[in-house]
Design a protein around this motif. Structure first.
Motif, PDB file in Angstrom:
ATOM      1  N   PHE A  37       3.136  -5.174  14.594  1.00  0.00           N
ATOM      2  CA  PHE A  37       3.233  -5.787  13.272  1.00  0.00           C
ATOM      3  C   PHE A  37       3.908  -7.157  13.334  1.00  0.00           C
ATOM      4  CE2 PHE A  37       6.080  -6.311   9.552  1.00  0.00           C
ATOM      5  CZ  PHE A  37       5.116  -6.630   8.617  1.00  0.00           C
ATOM      6  N   LEU A  39       6.129  -5.452   0.994  1.00  0.00           N
ATOM      7  CA  LEU A  39       6.030  -4.550   2.142  1.00  0.00           C
ATOM      8  C   LEU A  39       7.144  -3.512   2.164  1.00  0.00           C
ATOM      9  CD1 LEU A  39       5.005  -6.786   5.156  1.00  0.00           C
ATOM     10  CD2 LEU A  39       3.774  -4.833   4.234  1.00  0.00           C
ATOM     11  N   LEU A  65       7.087  -0.031   4.031  1.00  0.00           N
ATOM     12  CA  LEU A  65       7.931   0.204   5.201  1.00  0.00           C
ATOM     13  C   LEU A  65       8.742   1.487   5.040  1.00  0.00           C
ATOM     14  CD1 LEU A  65       8.558  -1.236   7.892  1.00  0.00           C
ATOM     15  CD2 LEU A  65      10.563  -2.214   6.802  1.00  0.00           C
ATOM     16  N   PHE A 121      -3.092   8.214   6.021  1.00  0.00           N
ATOM     17  CA  PHE A 121      -3.829   7.876   4.807  1.00  0.00           C
ATOM     18  C   PHE A 121      -2.944   7.995   3.558  1.00  0.00           C
ATOM     19  CE2 PHE A 121      -6.367   9.719   1.272  1.00  0.00           C
ATOM     20  CZ  PHE A 121      -7.050   8.576   0.914  1.00  0.00           C
ATOM     21  N   GLY A 171      -0.140   5.331   3.495  1.00  0.00           N
ATOM     22  CA  GLY A 171      -0.599   4.019   3.054  1.00  0.00           C
ATOM     23  C   GLY A 171      -0.829   3.976   1.552  1.00  0.00           C
ATOM     24  N   TRP A 172      -1.391   5.063   1.018  1.00  0.00           N
ATOM     25  CA  TRP A 172      -1.722   5.098  -0.406  1.00  0.00           C
ATOM     26  C   TRP A 172      -0.457   5.116  -1.270  1.00  0.00           C
ATOM     27  CZ3 TRP A 172      -4.170   9.574  -3.591  1.00  0.00           C
ATOM     28  CH2 TRP A 172      -4.799   9.046  -4.714  1.00  0.00           C
ATOM     29  N   GLU A 184       1.429   1.635  -0.885  1.00  0.00           N
ATOM     30  CA  GLU A 184       0.788   0.501  -1.549  1.00  0.00           C
ATOM     31  C   GLU A 184       0.920   0.570  -3.066  1.00  0.00           C
ATOM     32  OE1 GLU A 184      -3.320  -0.585  -1.213  1.00  0.00           O
ATOM     33  OE2 GLU A 184      -3.042  -1.096   0.905  1.00  0.00           O
ATOM     34  N   ASN A 185       1.022   1.783  -3.626  1.00  0.00           N
ATOM     35  CA  ASN A 185       1.114   1.950  -5.068  1.00  0.00           C
ATOM     36  C   ASN A 185       2.541   2.193  -5.534  1.00  0.00           C
ATOM     37  OD1 ASN A 185      -1.764   1.948  -6.165  1.00  0.00           O
ATOM     38  ND2 ASN A 185      -1.892   3.250  -4.325  1.00  0.00           N
ATOM     39  N   ALA A 195       3.511   5.718  -7.017  1.00  0.00           N
ATOM     40  CA  ALA A 195       2.873   6.147  -8.266  1.00  0.00           C
ATOM     41  C   ALA A 195       2.718   7.674  -8.236  1.00  0.00           C
ATOM     42  CB  ALA A 195       1.508   5.478  -8.410  1.00  0.00           C
ATOM     43  N   LEU A 198       0.321  10.119  -8.826  1.00  0.00           N
ATOM     44  CA  LEU A 198      -0.732  10.841  -8.115  1.00  0.00           C
ATOM     45  C   LEU A 198      -0.600  10.741  -6.583  1.00  0.00           C
ATOM     46  CD1 LEU A 198      -3.282  12.579  -8.429  1.00  0.00           C
ATOM     47  CD2 LEU A 198      -4.612  10.472  -8.391  1.00  0.00           C
ATOM     48  N   PRO A 199      -0.509   9.522  -6.008  1.00  0.00           N
ATOM     49  CA  PRO A 199      -0.355   9.461  -4.551  1.00  0.00           C
ATOM     50  C   PRO A 199       0.882  10.215  -4.057  1.00  0.00           C
ATOM     51  CG  PRO A 199      -0.821   7.279  -5.437  1.00  0.00           C
ATOM     52  CD  PRO A 199      -0.611   8.173  -6.610  1.00  0.00           C
ATOM     53  N   VAL A 222      -9.813   8.696  10.709  1.00  0.00           N
ATOM     54  CA  VAL A 222      -9.043   8.654   9.468  1.00  0.00           C
ATOM     55  C   VAL A 222      -8.924   7.212   8.956  1.00  0.00           C
ATOM     56  CG1 VAL A 222      -6.621   8.347  10.132  1.00  0.00           C
ATOM     57  CG2 VAL A 222      -7.209  10.038   8.420  1.00  0.00           C
ATOM     58  N   LEU A 252     -11.095   6.392   6.106  1.00  0.00           N
ATOM     59  CA  LEU A 252     -10.579   6.749   4.785  1.00  0.00           C
ATOM     60  C   LEU A 252      -9.738   5.580   4.285  1.00  0.00           C
ATOM     61  CD1 LEU A 252      -9.317  10.409   5.390  1.00  0.00           C
ATOM     62  CD2 LEU A 252     -11.236   9.751   3.959  1.00  0.00           C
ATOM     63  N   LYS A 253     -10.418   4.550   3.745  1.00  0.00           N
ATOM     64  CA  LYS A 253      -9.698   3.364   3.286  1.00  0.00           C
ATOM     65  C   LYS A 253      -8.762   3.736   2.133  1.00  0.00           C
ATOM     66  CE  LYS A 253     -12.023   0.297   5.832  1.00  0.00           C
ATOM     67  NZ  LYS A 253     -13.132   1.154   6.230  1.00  0.00           N
ATOM     68  N   VAL A 254      -7.526   3.270   2.223  1.00  0.00           N
ATOM     69  CA  VAL A 254      -6.551   3.518   1.157  1.00  0.00           C
ATOM     70  C   VAL A 254      -7.093   2.958  -0.148  1.00  0.00           C
ATOM     71  CG1 VAL A 254      -4.246   2.884   0.354  1.00  0.00           C
ATOM     72  CG2 VAL A 254      -4.589   3.558   2.726  1.00  0.00           C
ATOM     73  N   PRO A 255      -7.264   3.801  -1.209  1.00  0.00           N
ATOM     74  CA  PRO A 255      -7.844   3.302  -2.462  1.00  0.00           C
ATOM     75  C   PRO A 255      -6.881   2.353  -3.172  1.00  0.00           C
ATOM     76  CG  PRO A 255      -7.179   5.613  -2.693  1.00  0.00           C
ATOM     77  CD  PRO A 255      -6.919   5.228  -1.264  1.00  0.00           C
ATOM     78  N   GLY A 306      -5.645   1.811  -6.173  1.00  0.00           N
ATOM     79  CA  GLY A 306      -5.446   2.358  -7.502  1.00  0.00           C
ATOM     80  C   GLY A 306      -4.688   3.643  -7.349  1.00  0.00           C
ATOM     81  N   GLU A 307      -4.220   4.177  -8.470  1.00  0.00           N
ATOM     82  CA  GLU A 307      -3.342   5.333  -8.403  1.00  0.00           C
ATOM     83  C   GLU A 307      -3.844   6.470  -9.289  1.00  0.00           C
ATOM     84  OE1 GLU A 307       0.117   4.378 -11.093  1.00  0.00           O
ATOM     85  OE2 GLU A 307      -0.122   2.455 -10.037  1.00  0.00           O
ATOM     86  N   SER A 308      -5.095   6.389  -9.717  1.00  0.00           N
ATOM     87  CA  SER A 308      -5.626   7.394 -10.636  1.00  0.00           C
ATOM     88  C   SER A 308      -6.687   8.235  -9.934  1.00  0.00           C
ATOM     89  CB  SER A 308      -6.257   6.689 -11.832  1.00  0.00           C
ATOM     90  OG  SER A 308      -7.342   5.921 -11.379  1.00  0.00           O
ATOM     91  N   TRP A 309      -7.132   9.313 -10.587  1.00  0.00           N
ATOM     92  CA  TRP A 309      -8.182  10.160 -10.036  1.00  0.00           C
ATOM     93  C   TRP A 309      -9.476   9.376  -9.842  1.00  0.00           C
ATOM     94  CZ3 TRP A 309      -7.135  14.361  -7.626  1.00  0.00           C
ATOM     95  CH2 TRP A 309      -6.023  15.125  -7.998  1.00  0.00           C
TER      96      TRP A 309
END
Lengths: 191, 191, 191, 191
Positions: A90, B39, B43, B90, B93-94, B97-98, B101, B103-104, C22, C25-28, C30-33
């Motif tokens: 990184f 970041l 991190l 996965f 990262g989700w 990045e959010n 939030a 849901l993630p 894996v 599986l791109k990190v979406p 957004g944070e919703s369904w």
């Protein structure tokens, strides 16, 4: 506990790290020299980081060669070292992409400093398990290179904000110093 | 069947997982502190997931140390565990990045819960092969930490929709609880 | 030649393959369904391919367990198998992203077919070195599952252009059939 | 020092390299033949580089089989080889994406040339440690293929600027020449 899986796991992590760095070398969209030229600083930092990871693997290899058994504390000290090493791709990408700008160059040094400290911790934890009369203890009594590296990092980090190229020179200096493999352990083991 | 390749393959998969997570730390396009600040949550989740994968590797290492042989069922129970662990980069990262939030953060907990369940299944399958008088059986009779982890995940997942930060605190709690290595197996093996 | 490094290298390649999938599986963002729903077919193909790679690792593990030594031809037959397996993450991502469109679904089947053929070649080359009276020869005399898989792939590939979902069902069928581990070798080895 | 970890680390790095190349095969955004056709040159270079990395792994495997012990110089000569191999995915992606344009095709050859030179250095360093009467020395006395490869690379690199397809043919020629495994070492070891 046997040390076999500790070695295998460390080999695996360092092997992946040293190779995913190459993913930061984004394939240029073009076929001329002009397309390649922005890659030069990225390539230089890649070489530097490759050498640093190679040094860590090499020294880790020597140290574990002299290690007879491991415990939970050693497993975690080793994971701690791997954590700092895992940040190398990184910071390499960041420093390379920004042509050795001050902040990325300083953070590159901080990651190297933390890796060096965590290596020292790992060495201390292994020594504690094996006692002061072990082969390893005899091999690392006079850790001049280790101490000098810490000093050079501590100088290079603030220096990056004055001249990031000078900081880079100090990083290269540390790498060159370590490129000579740690003959102390090799010698102690063969005697 | 020997356990050697099961260990080697698991080491390989976990080593790759723990290092490709760092690819989610996208190199920032800029050289200032402003470029770095988004970041920070990424991190933080990276550190958390690194510790979780480290815990699984560590416990896996301890458990397999007490395992004498493997069969087809164990190979598949192990792959099942690796499947859930493979989703960690996965969801890391989700969630990062959010900025945690709801849901993630809940799905992060679900993946951790499934990993914990699959670890329990793996342990059960290994115990069935080795019998109730094996070393491993003696070492894991009173699996308080395992059960408490499941409870904490089950609380944290719905809690994420109320306060994702509280859910995050529970995840950290589980990690801290496990950071103390599983001395039960270590003790049983040395006695 | 010893078989150790052949096993280690294959473990390494399959471990990397099963985990870099894996990355598809791109990190979406957004944070919703709603942000998650396009990921469902990608996740399903990920599970399918994870199981296929797990089956190959498992069968490879069983076969090599019964192998006593290797030669140059075996090394290359093994690399040939790894080549086809290395295309699995690519076709997985392509089929998942296009929600099981005909062409990607057919090509997914072609890659699986080629992997199955190359596995048969590897088995044949190993058998030739070990002779008709070896343990392995006794274990694989009646390779019903292997032959049935080839037939199912050959049906599924053209079928994908009529109904890609039916082709998908056939792929799942092959996977389920193999999920039962190859007890033939296990039994022959323990007797 | 034992050679175990050197083998394990090299296996790890080459396994990662041979599989991350597949990440250059970007999943096409479309489901028709038209979407696939730009991938054909990328796929061809992928196959070529897969074979080259396979050859290096294969020869490395044979050479290390005949190696009895390692020292610091061998560790570094090995890392030097791995460095050049680590650039293969990058030059592969670049040459493939630009449909064998002159500059990328020449640089592909330069990386192969440097890898070949570093392999020769590694061989020399191992021979120096084991002496002129070792098994390995007997096996590699007449390194015709090694020397011919160097000559072919040296011809292909400038040729790429005249006709990149002819340069590509020379690369394929080198690969085909090496596909026949190095029976010299195999024979010497079995006698």
């Amino acid at each position: 506990m046997h040390k076999g899986r500790l070695e295998a796991f460390s080999d695996g992590v360092i092997a992946v790290l040293i190779t995913i760095m190459v993913l930061e070398l984004k394939v240029p969209h073009g076929e001329s020299w002009v397309a390649v030229s922005p890659l030069v600083p990225v390539l230089l930092t890649y070489v530097l980081s490759f050498v640093f990871l190679g040094i860590y693997w090499n020294n880790h290899h020597h140290m574990l060669q002299a290690t007879e058994r491991v415990n939970g504390a050693i497993l975690w000290a080793n994971l701690h070292l791997l954590f700092w090493l895992s940040l190398v791709p990184f910071v390499t990408g960041w420093m390379g992409e920004n042509h050795f700008a001050p902040l990325p160059t300083a953070i590159y040094g901080i990651v190297l400093l933390c890796a060096a400290i965590s290596y020292t911790i790992l060495q201390t934890v292994i020594l504690r398990l094996h006692g002061p009369h072990s082969k390893l203890a005899a091999a690392v009594t006079n850790d001049v290179k280790g101490k000098l590296s810490l000093v050079l990092y501590l100088v290079a980090i603030p220096l990056a904000f004055v001249s990031s190229w000078l900081a880079g020179v100090l990083y290269v200096l540390v790498a060159v110093m370590w490129l000579v493999p740690d003959r102390r352990i090799e010698k102690t083991l063969t005697h």
